[in-house]
Design a protein around this motif. Structure first.
Motif, mmCIF file in Angstrom:
data_model
loop_
_atom_site.group_PDB
_atom_site.id
_atom_site.type_symbol
_atom_site.label_atom_id
_atom_site.label_comp_id
_atom_site.label_asym_id
_atom_site.label_seq_id
_atom_site.Cartn_x
_atom_site.Cartn_y
_atom_site.Cartn_z
ATOM 1 N N ASP A 53 -83.994 -8.422 10.792
ATOM 2 C CA ASP A 53 -85.368 -8.929 10.896
ATOM 3 C C ASP A 53 -85.580 -10.101 9.945
ATOM 4 O OD1 ASP A 53 -86.141 -6.873 12.709
ATOM 5 O OD2 ASP A 53 -86.597 -5.539 11.030
ATOM 6 N N LEU A 54 -85.110 -9.952 8.712
ATOM 7 C CA LEU A 54 -85.291 -11.004 7.717
ATOM 8 C C LEU A 54 -84.507 -12.266 8.090
ATOM 9 C CD1 LEU A 54 -85.216 -8.873 4.457
ATOM 10 C CD2 LEU A 54 -87.220 -9.887 5.583
ATOM 11 N N ALA A 55 -83.324 -12.085 8.661
ATOM 12 C CA ALA A 55 -82.547 -13.247 9.107
ATOM 13 C C ALA A 55 -83.292 -13.982 10.218
ATOM 14 C CB ALA A 55 -81.167 -12.809 9.573
ATOM 15 N N ASN A 56 -83.873 -13.246 11.154
ATOM 16 C CA ASN A 56 -84.640 -13.876 12.239
ATOM 17 C C ASN A 56 -85.883 -14.573 11.704
ATOM 18 O OD1 ASN A 56 -82.867 -13.135 14.246
ATOM 19 N ND2 ASN A 56 -84.022 -11.340 14.863
ATOM 20 N N LEU A 57 -86.571 -13.947 10.750
ATOM 21 C CA LEU A 57 -87.756 -14.565 10.154
ATOM 22 C C LEU A 57 -87.371 -15.837 9.413
ATOM 23 C CD1 LEU A 57 -90.755 -14.595 9.504
ATOM 24 C CD2 LEU A 57 -90.273 -13.055 7.574
ATOM 25 N N ARG A 58 -86.263 -15.800 8.703
ATOM 26 C CA ARG A 58 -85.787 -16.980 7.969
ATOM 27 C C ARG A 58 -85.511 -18.124 8.947
ATOM 28 N NH1 ARG A 58 -80.835 -19.191 6.248
ATOM 29 N NH2 ARG A 58 -80.984 -20.150 4.202
ATOM 30 N N GLN A 59 -84.855 -17.825 10.069
ATOM 31 C CA GLN A 59 -84.561 -18.850 11.071
ATOM 32 C C GLN A 59 -85.849 -19.407 11.685
ATOM 33 O OE1 GLN A 59 -81.343 -19.588 10.088
ATOM 34 N NE2 GLN A 59 -81.327 -20.286 12.196
ATOM 35 N N ALA A 60 -86.797 -18.527 11.971
ATOM 36 C CA ALA A 60 -88.062 -18.969 12.560
ATOM 37 C C ALA A 60 -88.818 -19.873 11.590
ATOM 38 C CB ALA A 60 -88.915 -17.766 12.950
ATOM 39 N N LEU A 61 -88.847 -19.496 10.327
ATOM 40 C CA LEU A 61 -89.529 -20.293 9.313
ATOM 41 C C LEU A 61 -88.850 -21.648 9.155
ATOM 42 C CD1 LEU A 61 -91.787 -20.336 7.214
ATOM 43 C CD2 LEU A 61 -90.220 -19.222 5.610
ATOM 44 N N PHE A 62 -87.523 -21.648 9.127
ATOM 45 C CA PHE A 62 -86.782 -22.899 9.021
ATOM 46 C C PHE A 62 -87.068 -23.789 10.235
ATOM 47 C CE2 PHE A 62 -83.164 -25.746 9.193
ATOM 48 C CZ PHE A 62 -82.947 -26.059 7.865
ATOM 49 N N GLY A 63 -87.095 -23.183 11.428
ATOM 50 C CA GLY A 63 -87.366 -23.934 12.651
ATOM 51 C C GLY A 63 -88.759 -24.529 12.686
ATOM 52 N N PHE A 64 -89.727 -23.845 12.069
ATOM 53 C CA PHE A 64 -91.075 -24.387 11.998
ATOM 54 C C PHE A 64 -91.148 -25.542 11.003
ATOM 55 C CE2 PHE A 64 -95.069 -24.553 9.624
ATOM 56 C CZ PHE A 64 -95.926 -24.926 10.633
ATOM 57 N N LEU A 65 -90.487 -25.373 9.862
ATOM 58 C CA LEU A 65 -90.613 -26.353 8.785
ATOM 59 C C LEU A 65 -89.846 -27.646 9.029
ATOM 60 C CD1 LEU A 65 -90.280 -23.977 5.705
ATOM 61 C CD2 LEU A 65 -92.344 -25.139 6.493
ATOM 62 N N TYR A 66 -88.649 -27.548 9.619
ATOM 63 C CA TYR A 66 -87.758 -28.705 9.681
ATOM 64 C C TYR A 66 -87.427 -29.106 11.114
ATOM 65 C CZ TYR A 66 -87.210 -27.269 4.863
ATOM 66 O OH TYR A 66 -87.468 -26.911 3.578
ATOM 67 N N ALA A 67 -87.279 -30.401 11.319
ATOM 68 C CA ALA A 67 -86.931 -30.943 12.631
ATOM 69 C C ALA A 67 -85.564 -30.432 13.073
ATOM 70 C CB ALA A 67 -86.928 -32.470 12.573
ATOM 71 N N PRO A 68 -85.405 -30.198 14.376
ATOM 72 C CA PRO A 68 -84.098 -29.755 14.865
ATOM 73 C C PRO A 68 -83.049 -30.836 14.689
ATOM 74 C CG PRO A 68 -85.728 -29.799 16.640
ATOM 75 C CD PRO A 68 -86.396 -30.286 15.435
ATOM 76 N N GLN A 69 -81.826 -30.399 14.536
ATOM 77 C CA GLN A 69 -80.712 -31.329 14.409
ATOM 78 C C GLN A 69 -80.108 -31.541 15.791
ATOM 79 O OE1 GLN A 69 -77.816 -29.968 11.619
ATOM 80 N NE2 GLN A 69 -77.034 -32.001 11.263
ATOM 81 N N THR A 70 -79.773 -32.789 16.104
ATOM 82 C CA THR A 70 -79.173 -33.086 17.397
ATOM 83 C C THR A 70 -77.666 -32.885 17.327
ATOM 84 O OG1 THR A 70 -78.914 -35.432 16.841
ATOM 85 C CG2 THR A 70 -80.963 -34.786 17.930
ATOM 86 N N ALA A 71 -77.001 -32.965 18.475
ATOM 87 C CA ALA A 71 -75.560 -32.763 18.552
ATOM 88 C C ALA A 71 -74.798 -33.785 17.710
ATOM 89 C CB ALA A 71 -75.098 -32.819 19.996
ATOM 90 N N ASP A 72 -75.361 -34.991 17.539
ATOM 91 C CA ASP A 72 -74.664 -36.010 16.766
ATOM 92 C C ASP A 72 -74.965 -35.927 15.272
ATOM 93 O OD1 ASP A 72 -77.243 -37.003 16.578
ATOM 94 O OD2 ASP A 72 -76.819 -38.909 17.543
ATOM 95 N N GLY A 73 -75.685 -34.868 14.855
ATOM 96 C CA GLY A 73 -75.987 -34.685 13.445
ATOM 97 C C GLY A 73 -77.274 -35.311 12.981
ATOM 98 N N GLY A 74 -77.943 -36.059 13.867
ATOM 99 C CA GLY A 74 -79.230 -36.671 13.509
ATOM 100 C C GLY A 74 -80.365 -35.710 13.775
ATOM 101 N N GLU A 75 -81.579 -36.226 13.672
ATOM 102 C CA GLU A 75 -82.757 -35.389 13.935
ATOM 103 C C GLU A 75 -83.290 -35.672 15.311
ATOM 104 O OE1 GLU A 75 -85.735 -35.689 10.940
ATOM 105 O OE2 GLU A 75 -84.307 -35.422 9.345
ATOM 106 N N ASP A 76 -83.816 -34.625 15.925
ATOM 107 C CA ASP A 76 -84.477 -34.752 17.216
ATOM 108 C C ASP A 76 -85.874 -35.277 16.963
ATOM 109 O OD1 ASP A 76 -84.356 -34.489 19.926
ATOM 110 O OD2 ASP A 76 -84.760 -32.343 19.950
ATOM 111 N N SER A 77 -86.336 -36.297 17.691
ATOM 112 C CA SER A 77 -87.675 -36.810 17.444
ATOM 113 C C SER A 77 -88.701 -36.246 18.343
ATOM 114 C CB SER A 77 -87.763 -38.312 17.554
ATOM 115 O OG SER A 77 -86.661 -38.983 17.922
#
Length: 77
Positions: A53-77
């Motif tokens: 549960d804590l691992a899933n919450l950590r991932q959800a929080l990270f996903g809310f806070l930070y932009a997703p990373q694209t396949a080339d290592g950059g950020e998704d806009s």
């Protein structure tokens, strides 16, 4: 009265997600525990959360806070 097209109201710009950092010293286990305490105060059974549960919450929080990373290592806009 003339019908106006449905146009979205201009609102404030979004704050999140933030640019994805190499490391962020604010994103700690303490932050995760603070979030679980807030959830528990609001009646959620966060005090019974398992490691999964804590691992899933950590991932959800990270996903809310930070932009997703694209396949080339950059950020998704």
């Amino acid at each position: 009265m003339v019908d106006e097209p449905n146009t979205p109201q201009a609102g404030p710009e979004r704050v999140f997600p933030l640019p994805r950092p190499e490391a962020d010293p604010r994103f700690t286990v303490g932050l995760l525990l603070d979030v679980t305490q807030v959830l528990a105060r609001h009646g959620y059974p966060a005090d019974q959360a398992t490691g999964h549960d804590l691992a899933n919450l950590r991932q959800a929080l990270f996903g809310f806070l930070y932009a997703p990373q694209t396949a080339d290592g950059g950020e998704d806009s």
